[in-house]
Design a protein around this motif. Structure first.
Motif, PDB file in Angstrom:
ATOM      1  N   ALA A 183     -10.115   1.792  -0.780  1.00 32.20           N
ATOM      2  CA  ALA A 183     -10.031   3.028  -2.028  1.00 32.20           C
ATOM      3  C   ALA A 183     -10.789   4.076  -1.579  1.00 32.20           C
ATOM      4  O   ALA A 183     -11.142   5.550  -1.184  1.00 32.20           O
ATOM      5  CB  ALA A 183     -10.797   2.371  -3.048  1.00 32.20           C
ATOM      6  N   ASP A 184     -10.935   3.556  -0.191  1.00 32.68           N
ATOM      7  CA  ASP A 184     -12.243   4.852   0.840  1.00 32.68           C
ATOM      8  C   ASP A 184     -11.045   5.771   0.962  1.00 32.68           C
ATOM      9  O   ASP A 184     -11.458   6.708   2.252  1.00 32.68           O
ATOM     10  CB  ASP A 184     -13.225   4.254   1.364  1.00 32.68           C
ATOM     11  CG  ASP A 184     -13.011   3.439   2.514  1.00 32.68           C
ATOM     12  OD1 ASP A 184     -11.878   2.733   2.476  1.00 32.68           O
ATOM     13  OD2 ASP A 184     -13.364   3.095   3.594  1.00 32.68           O
ATOM     14  N   ARG A 185      -9.832   5.357   1.195  1.00 31.46           N
ATOM     15  CA  ARG A 185      -8.981   5.865   2.946  1.00 31.46           C
ATOM     16  C   ARG A 185      -7.906   6.710   2.018  1.00 31.46           C
ATOM     17  O   ARG A 185      -7.928   6.218   0.520  1.00 31.46           O
ATOM     18  CB  ARG A 185      -7.433   4.412   3.315  1.00 31.46           C
ATOM     19  CG  ARG A 185      -8.223   3.286   4.087  1.00 31.46           C
ATOM     20  CD  ARG A 185      -7.243   2.941   4.406  1.00 31.46           C
ATOM     21  NE  ARG A 185      -6.089   3.808   4.941  1.00 31.46           N
ATOM     22  CZ  ARG A 185      -5.940   3.126   6.840  1.00 31.46           C
ATOM     23  NH1 ARG A 185      -6.980   2.626   7.639  1.00 31.46           N
ATOM     24  NH2 ARG A 185      -5.120   4.205   7.639  1.00 31.46           N
ATOM     25  N   ASP A 186      -7.762   7.866   1.866  1.00 30.01           N
ATOM     26  CA  ASP A 186      -6.430   8.602   1.499  1.00 30.01           C
ATOM     27  C   ASP A 186      -5.612   8.630   1.896  1.00 30.01           C
ATOM     28  O   ASP A 186      -4.686   9.640   1.623  1.00 30.01           O
ATOM     29  CB  ASP A 186      -7.711  10.236   0.754  1.00 30.01           C
ATOM     30  CG  ASP A 186      -7.982  10.816   2.248  1.00 30.01           C
ATOM     31  OD1 ASP A 186      -7.114   9.907   4.079  1.00 30.01           O
ATOM     32  OD2 ASP A 186      -8.282  11.702   2.849  1.00 30.01           O
ATOM     33  N   ASP A 187      -5.118   7.992   3.079  1.00 31.18           N
ATOM     34  CA  ASP A 187      -3.195   8.675   3.283  1.00 31.18           C
ATOM     35  C   ASP A 187      -1.971   7.349   2.870  1.00 31.18           C
ATOM     36  O   ASP A 187      -1.584   6.818   3.624  1.00 31.18           O
ATOM     37  CB  ASP A 187      -3.843   8.599   5.253  1.00 31.18           C
ATOM     38  CG  ASP A 187      -4.408   6.660   5.604  1.00 31.18           C
ATOM     39  OD1 ASP A 187      -5.147   6.324   4.327  1.00 31.18           O
ATOM     40  OD2 ASP A 187      -3.917   6.676   6.596  1.00 31.18           O
ATOM     41  N   TRP A 188      -2.602   6.314   1.669  1.00 22.39           N
ATOM     42  CA  TRP A 188      -1.595   5.810   1.334  1.00 22.39           C
ATOM     43  C   TRP A 188      -0.938   5.767  -0.729  1.00 22.39           C
ATOM     44  O   TRP A 188      -2.442   6.575  -1.404  1.00 22.39           O
ATOM     45  CB  TRP A 188      -2.617   4.020   1.371  1.00 22.39           C
ATOM     46  CG  TRP A 188      -3.305   3.833   0.831  1.00 22.39           C
ATOM     47  CD1 TRP A 188      -4.158   3.757   1.496  1.00 22.39           C
ATOM     48  CD2 TRP A 188      -3.492   3.274  -1.144  1.00 22.39           C
ATOM     49  NE1 TRP A 188      -5.474   3.155  -0.092  1.00 22.39           N
ATOM     50  CE2 TRP A 188      -4.654   3.154  -1.247  1.00 22.39           C
ATOM     51  CE3 TRP A 188      -3.208   3.041  -2.066  1.00 22.39           C
ATOM     52  CZ2 TRP A 188      -5.326   2.738  -2.372  1.00 22.39           C
ATOM     53  CZ3 TRP A 188      -3.030   2.703  -2.625  1.00 22.39           C
ATOM     54  CH2 TRP A 188      -4.556   2.444  -2.942  1.00 22.39           C
ATOM     55  N   THR A 189      -0.030   5.156  -1.029  1.00 24.59           N
ATOM     56  CA  THR A 189       0.082   5.109  -2.045  1.00 24.59           C
ATOM     57  C   THR A 189       0.635   3.883  -2.786  1.00 24.59           C
ATOM     58  O   THR A 189       1.251   3.446  -1.281  1.00 24.59           O
ATOM     59  CB  THR A 189       1.452   6.896  -3.148  1.00 24.59           C
ATOM     60  OG1 THR A 189       1.695   6.486  -1.766  1.00 24.59           O
ATOM     61  CG2 THR A 189       0.385   7.260  -2.598  1.00 24.59           C
ATOM     62  N   CYS A 190       0.912   3.412  -3.698  1.00 26.07           N
ATOM     63  CA  CYS A 190       1.475   2.126  -3.834  1.00 26.07           C
ATOM     64  C   CYS A 190       2.088   2.297  -4.953  1.00 26.07           C
ATOM     65  O   CYS A 190       1.252   2.177  -6.519  1.00 26.07           O
ATOM     66  CB  CYS A 190       0.615   1.285  -3.773  1.00 26.07           C
ATOM     67  SG  CYS A 190       1.688  -0.271  -4.338  1.00 26.07           S
TER      68      CYS A 190
END
Length: 349
Positions: A183-190
């Motif tokens: 959750a602390d990463r901002d470089d992914w989507t699913c």
């Protein structure tokens, strides 16, 4: 007796329902069309799942001696219907999956068929282990894939895709739990593509969990996608994730690889058979959130590893099975059933 090259295909009535897409329905639809292209006259016999006895009614309307291909879902739901008509019809059963012990009635129904067709070697081995048929009477016809343009990978590898009916056996809850750890990463989507109608309570609970942890803008549930919309989803994916608890084959895995998209999946059932090039996928144990988390961490942390997996996935585009081959294998099994003298698997020496 039936005229040559004619088969009645008894299928769930949702086969062409875009809102009820499943691997089994896609397979049945592509098989129907492929057999017709191969010269068969295919007479579709749709059967509803709303109430009991519909398979028996459908079989009763067929003429004596009719070559009849029955979807395994219907055979499992009403094995007594197949037992009642085994001597009158030339029955062939298409088994997409085996969920646990088949049961006495189910075994009797399968043993009364002239041929059984499975969609994976694993499913065939499960049937043999339960003494459902003689080995020579079970043919395997793996699902095919359509040629597709290769997906252009993004630099970060952050576009995840899961394509499966939203249900416990597909394991989307495991994927969500693994992603909460990022959750602390901002470089992914699913993007979790699939029907919520198989298990509405499970689907609702999953969406509520995503909302509660504040990831609804990152984990999306677009529902069922077909045609161009599904193609667009593959075209915008860096990694397919399919954390199934059970899987007879894994058509979405094969489709992802056909688009040059590498795969993270569980090593269950016949799923490994869907991976044409082993280097294009990472397989983890089922029900293991930690394993999913670790592999995703490695995926994002190591660009060299991402490029290697993506390169292997692109290579696998030329190694996938074709739907034409699927139809040809089933065609051969149907022809063999027509040529049988009448002995069924229920007759034991």
């Amino acid at each position: 007796m039936n005229e040559p090259r004619t088969v009645s295909f008894v299928v769930p009535d949702a086969i062409d329902d875009a809102a009820r897409v499943s691997g089994g329905n896609v397979y049945d639809r592509r098989l129907r069309d492929g057999l017709r292209a191969d010269g068969w006259e295919v007479r579709s016999v749709p059967v509803t799942d709303r109430g009991d006895g519909w398979t028996a009614r459908a079989l009763a309307q067929l003429p004596d001696g009719a070559l009849t291909l029955v979807d395994g879902l219907l055979a499992t739901r009403e094995p007594e219907a197949l037992i009642a008509h085994a001597k009158r019809l030339r029955l062939v059963v298409l088994v997409h999956m085996v969920a646990g012990a088949i049961g006495d009635a189910g075994l009797t129904a399968l043993r009364g068929a002239r041929r059984i067709i499975t969609t994976s070697d694993w499913t065939r081995s499960e049937l043999l282990a339960q003494d459902a048929a003689r080995p020579q009477r079970i043919a395997v016809a793996h699902p095919g894939v359509d040629p597709a343009p290769a997906t252009e990978a993004s630099p970060s590898g952050g576009r995840l895709l899961c394509v499966a009916a939203i249900a416990p056996h597909k394991g989307q809850d495991l994927l969500v739990r693994a992603l909460i750890g990022f959750a602390d990463r901002d470089d992914w989507t699913c993007t979790i593509v699939g029907s919520p109608r198989v298990d509405p309570d499970f689907a609702d609970a999953l969406k509520t969990q995503v909302d509660t942890v504040g990831l609804s803008d990152r984990i999306r549930f677009p529902g069922v996608l077909t045609g161009r919309d599904l193609e667009a989803a593959y075209a915008e994916a860096d990694l397919m994730v399919l954390p199934s608890r059970t899987e007879s084959y894994g058509m979405a895995v094969a489709e992802a690889l056909a688009h040059g998209v590498p795969v993270l999946a569980t090593a269950v059932g016949g799923l490994p058979e869907a991976i044409a090039v082993p280097q294009a996928a990472v397989l983890v144990p089922p029900d293991d959130v930690w394993a999913l988390h670790v592999v995703l961490q490695q995926w994002w942390a190591d660009p060299v590893r991402r490029r290697a997996l993506t390169s292997a996935a692109r290579d696998s585009r030329q190694a996938g099975r074709s739907w034409r081959s699927t139809a040809a294998l089933v065609s051969a099994a149907l022809a063999a059933a027509l040529e049988d003298a009448g002995e069924t698997q229920a007759v034991r020496s």
